[in-house]
Design a protein around this motif. Structure first.
Motif, PDB file in Angstrom:
ATOM      1  N   GLY A 129       0.814  -1.214   0.000  1.00  0.00           N
ATOM      2  CA  GLY A 129       0.000   0.000   0.000  1.00  0.00           C
ATOM      3  C   GLY A 129       0.844   1.259   0.000  1.00  0.00           C
ATOM      4  N   LYS A 130       1.926   1.236   0.754  1.00  0.00           N
ATOM      5  CA  LYS A 130       2.837   2.386   0.806  1.00  0.00           C
ATOM      6  C   LYS A 130       3.442   2.659  -0.562  1.00  0.00           C
ATOM      7  CE  LYS A 130       7.459   3.467   2.588  1.00  0.00           C
ATOM      8  NZ  LYS A 130       8.553   3.016   3.479  1.00  0.00           N
ATOM      9  N   PHE A 131       3.962   1.606  -1.212  1.00  0.00           N
ATOM     10  CA  PHE A 131       4.575   1.781  -2.527  1.00  0.00           C
ATOM     11  C   PHE A 131       3.546   2.229  -3.561  1.00  0.00           C
ATOM     12  CE2 PHE A 131       7.980  -1.490  -1.268  1.00  0.00           C
ATOM     13  CZ  PHE A 131       8.852  -0.481  -0.877  1.00  0.00           C
ATOM     14  N   GLN A 132       2.336   1.680  -3.499  1.00  0.00           N
ATOM     15  CA  GLN A 132       1.295   2.055  -4.455  1.00  0.00           C
ATOM     16  C   GLN A 132       0.949   3.533  -4.326  1.00  0.00           C
ATOM     17  OE1 GLN A 132      -0.206  -0.117  -6.739  1.00  0.00           O
ATOM     18  NE2 GLN A 132      -1.274   1.652  -7.610  1.00  0.00           N
ATOM     19  N   ASP A 133       0.851   4.036  -3.102  1.00  0.00           N
ATOM     20  CA  ASP A 133       0.548   5.453  -2.890  1.00  0.00           C
ATOM     21  C   ASP A 133       1.667   6.348  -3.413  1.00  0.00           C
ATOM     22  OD1 ASP A 133      -1.818   4.738  -1.715  1.00  0.00           O
ATOM     23  OD2 ASP A 133      -1.107   4.952   0.351  1.00  0.00           O
ATOM     24  N   ILE A 134       2.921   5.943  -3.196  1.00  0.00           N
ATOM     25  CA  ILE A 134       4.055   6.750  -3.654  1.00  0.00           C
ATOM     26  C   ILE A 134       4.063   6.842  -5.175  1.00  0.00           C
ATOM     27  CG2 ILE A 134       6.575   6.846  -3.804  1.00  0.00           C
ATOM     28  CD1 ILE A 134       6.689   5.600  -1.008  1.00  0.00           C
ATOM     29  N   VAL A 135       3.898   5.710  -5.837  1.00  0.00           N
ATOM     30  CA  VAL A 135       3.923   5.706  -7.307  1.00  0.00           C
ATOM     31  C   VAL A 135       2.760   6.511  -7.873  1.00  0.00           C
ATOM     32  CG1 VAL A 135       3.784   4.231  -9.332  1.00  0.00           C
ATOM     33  CG2 VAL A 135       5.105   3.483  -7.366  1.00  0.00           C
ATOM     34  N   THR A 136       1.573   6.385  -7.287  1.00  0.00           N
ATOM     35  CA  THR A 136       0.412   7.132  -7.759  1.00  0.00           C
ATOM     36  C   THR A 136       0.641   8.636  -7.636  1.00  0.00           C
ATOM     37  OG1 THR A 136      -1.077   5.315  -7.139  1.00  0.00           O
ATOM     38  CG2 THR A 136      -2.061   7.491  -7.460  1.00  0.00           C
ATOM     39  N   ARG A 137       1.186   9.080  -6.506  1.00  0.00           N
ATOM     40  CA  ARG A 137       1.476  10.510  -6.328  1.00  0.00           C
ATOM     41  C   ARG A 137       2.492  10.997  -7.346  1.00  0.00           C
ATOM     42  NH1 ARG A 137       1.568   9.278  -0.746  1.00  0.00           N
ATOM     43  NH2 ARG A 137       3.852   9.321  -0.788  1.00  0.00           N
ATOM     44  N   ARG A 138       3.509  10.199  -7.599  1.00  0.00           N
ATOM     45  CA  ARG A 138       4.542  10.614  -8.550  1.00  0.00           C
ATOM     46  C   ARG A 138       3.972  10.752  -9.965  1.00  0.00           C
ATOM     47  NH1 ARG A 138      10.139   9.982  -7.781  1.00  0.00           N
ATOM     48  NH2 ARG A 138      10.694   9.939  -5.577  1.00  0.00           N
ATOM     49  N   MET A 139       3.113   9.820 -10.364  1.00  0.00           N
ATOM     50  CA  MET A 139       2.506   9.928 -11.689  1.00  0.00           C
ATOM     51  C   MET A 139       1.637  11.175 -11.792  1.00  0.00           C
ATOM     52  SD  MET A 139       1.476   6.054 -12.915  1.00  0.00           S
ATOM     53  CE  MET A 139       0.416   5.728 -11.496  1.00  0.00           C
ATOM     54  N   GLU A 140       0.874  11.467 -10.762  1.00  0.00           N
ATOM     55  CA  GLU A 140      -0.040  12.610 -10.797  1.00  0.00           C
ATOM     56  C   GLU A 140       0.698  13.943 -10.723  1.00  0.00           C
ATOM     57  OE1 GLU A 140      -2.640  11.746  -7.570  1.00  0.00           O
ATOM     58  OE2 GLU A 140      -3.929  10.386  -8.753  1.00  0.00           O
ATOM     59  N   ARG A 141       1.845  13.976 -10.031  1.00  0.00           N
ATOM     60  CA  ARG A 141       2.594  15.226  -9.872  1.00  0.00           C
ATOM     61  C   ARG A 141       3.702  15.401 -10.905  1.00  0.00           C
ATOM     62  NH1 ARG A 141       3.539  15.046  -3.274  1.00  0.00           N
ATOM     63  NH2 ARG A 141       1.331  15.148  -2.669  1.00  0.00           N
ATOM     64  N   GLY A 142       3.937  14.392 -11.730  1.00  0.00           N
ATOM     65  CA  GLY A 142       4.999  14.483 -12.727  1.00  0.00           C
ATOM     66  C   GLY A 142       6.390  14.346 -12.139  1.00  0.00           C
ATOM     67  N   GLN A 143       6.505  13.648 -11.006  1.00  0.00           N
ATOM     68  CA  GLN A 143       7.800  13.457 -10.358  1.00  0.00           C
ATOM     69  C   GLN A 143       8.435  12.159 -10.854  1.00  0.00           C
ATOM     70  OE1 GLN A 143       6.358  13.470  -6.306  1.00  0.00           O
ATOM     71  NE2 GLN A 143       7.024  15.576  -5.994  1.00  0.00           N
ATOM     72  N   CYS A 144       9.779  12.132 -10.847  1.00  0.00           N
ATOM     73  CA  CYS A 144      10.466  10.925 -11.298  1.00  0.00           C
ATOM     74  C   CYS A 144      11.824  10.803 -10.629  1.00  0.00           C
ATOM     75  CB  CYS A 144      10.624  10.922 -12.823  1.00  0.00           C
ATOM     76  SG  CYS A 144      11.434  12.392 -13.495  1.00  0.00           S
ATOM     77  N   PHE A 145      12.321   9.582 -10.596  1.00  0.00           N
ATOM     78  CA  PHE A 145      13.646   9.284 -10.058  1.00  0.00           C
ATOM     79  C   PHE A 145      14.711   9.834 -10.999  1.00  0.00           C
ATOM     80  CE2 PHE A 145      17.183   6.135  -9.742  1.00  0.00           C
ATOM     81  CZ  PHE A 145      17.561   6.401  -8.439  1.00  0.00           C
ATOM     82  N   HIS A 146      14.523   9.651 -12.294  1.00  0.00           N
ATOM     83  CA  HIS A 146      15.309  10.293 -13.347  1.00  0.00           C
ATOM     84  C   HIS A 146      14.407  10.421 -14.563  1.00  0.00           C
ATOM     85  CE1 HIS A 146      15.858   6.627 -15.777  1.00  0.00           C
ATOM     86  NE2 HIS A 146      16.106   5.990 -14.648  1.00  0.00           N
ATOM     87  N   THR A 147      14.792  11.258 -15.519  1.00  0.00           N
ATOM     88  CA  THR A 147      13.946  11.502 -16.682  1.00  0.00           C
ATOM     89  C   THR A 147      13.724  10.213 -17.473  1.00  0.00           C
ATOM     90  OG1 THR A 147      14.799  13.760 -16.867  1.00  0.00           O
ATOM     91  CG2 THR A 147      13.674  12.845 -18.793  1.00  0.00           C
ATOM     92  N   PRO A 148      12.482   9.781 -17.642  1.00  0.00           N
ATOM     93  CA  PRO A 148      12.229   8.575 -18.443  1.00  0.00           C
ATOM     94  C   PRO A 148      12.529   8.839 -19.908  1.00  0.00           C
ATOM     95  CG  PRO A 148      10.163   9.614 -17.827  1.00  0.00           C
ATOM     96  CD  PRO A 148      11.239  10.360 -17.106  1.00  0.00           C
TER      97      PRO A 148
END
Length: 214
Positions: A129-148
């Protein structure tokens, strides 16, 4: 499970059987799709698995010529320079430059459907659940670990969370032949590629129900 929408002007998913002159696969490989998802969120406590790749735009190729360098700085030169050997640690582009042709995909647009599993490197406080929430927020905010990017770093990908509803794929069905699936990292000293028989069904590449060859 996530659905990640990605798009961009160019893509190059190189066929390994073709060496110097790069030619792209018709669609992203599962390993390239995994790289796009890991660009958003990478964590040793989870492992991404690609389920389906939806193709939204017609498959179009374009040929280009790019300037590249013919060599790279060797590890031996770096070690000798660190030991005071005086080896040059640079490349003169004017002397090393070569022109190489590439067959790229143009105007690409995909939706990647993926899920993750937990690994033994997850911390006690980690949970799905923790990982799912983090990934969902990143997709919605346009955040990334590095540029895809689409296969090569010079082809960056724009991304967002798929808003839901039917995915308007292209109406195309055909056999794509033998395609790179991913790499087997079970033996770090002997990383081997794996392949599968790829087939596009009404614009959808199913990477779950397929036989993987080693």
């Amino acid at each position: 499970m996530i659905q990640l929408e990605v798009w961009g002007p160019y893509a190059l998913f190189s066929r390994p059987e073709l060496k110097v002159e790069r030619v792209s696969y018709d669609v992203p490989t599962p390993s390239a799709a995994r790289g796009l998802v890991e660009a958003l969120y990478f964590h040793p406590g989870l492992r991404w698995h690609i389920d389906k790749i939806y193709v939204l735009n017609p498959i179009r190729f374009v040929g280009v010529r790019r300037n590249e360098v013919a060599s790279k700085i060797s590890g031996r030169n770096v070690r000798q320079a660190a030991q005071g050997g005086g080896q040059p640690l640079y490349l003169a582009a004017s002397q090393e430059i070569v022109q190489r042709a590439s067959l790229l995909l143009q105007d690409v647009h995909y939706v990647i459907e993926a899920h993750f599993t937990m690994t033994d490197k997850a911390a006690p406080s980690d949970n799905p659940g923790k990982f799912q929430d983090i990934v969902t927020r990143r997709m919605e905010r346009g955040q990334c670990f590095h540029t895809p990017y689409f296969g090569c770093r010079e082809f960056p990908a724009a991304f967002r969370r798929w808003p839901g509803g039917p995915i308007p794929t292209i109406d195309e069905t055909r056999d794509l032949g033998l395609m790179l699936y991913d790499f087997d990292y079970s033996a770090p000293q002997n990383i081997t590629p794996t392949y599968f028989r790829a087939r596009l069904e009404h614009g959808v590449l199913d990477t779950q129900n397929c036989e993987v060859f080693r």
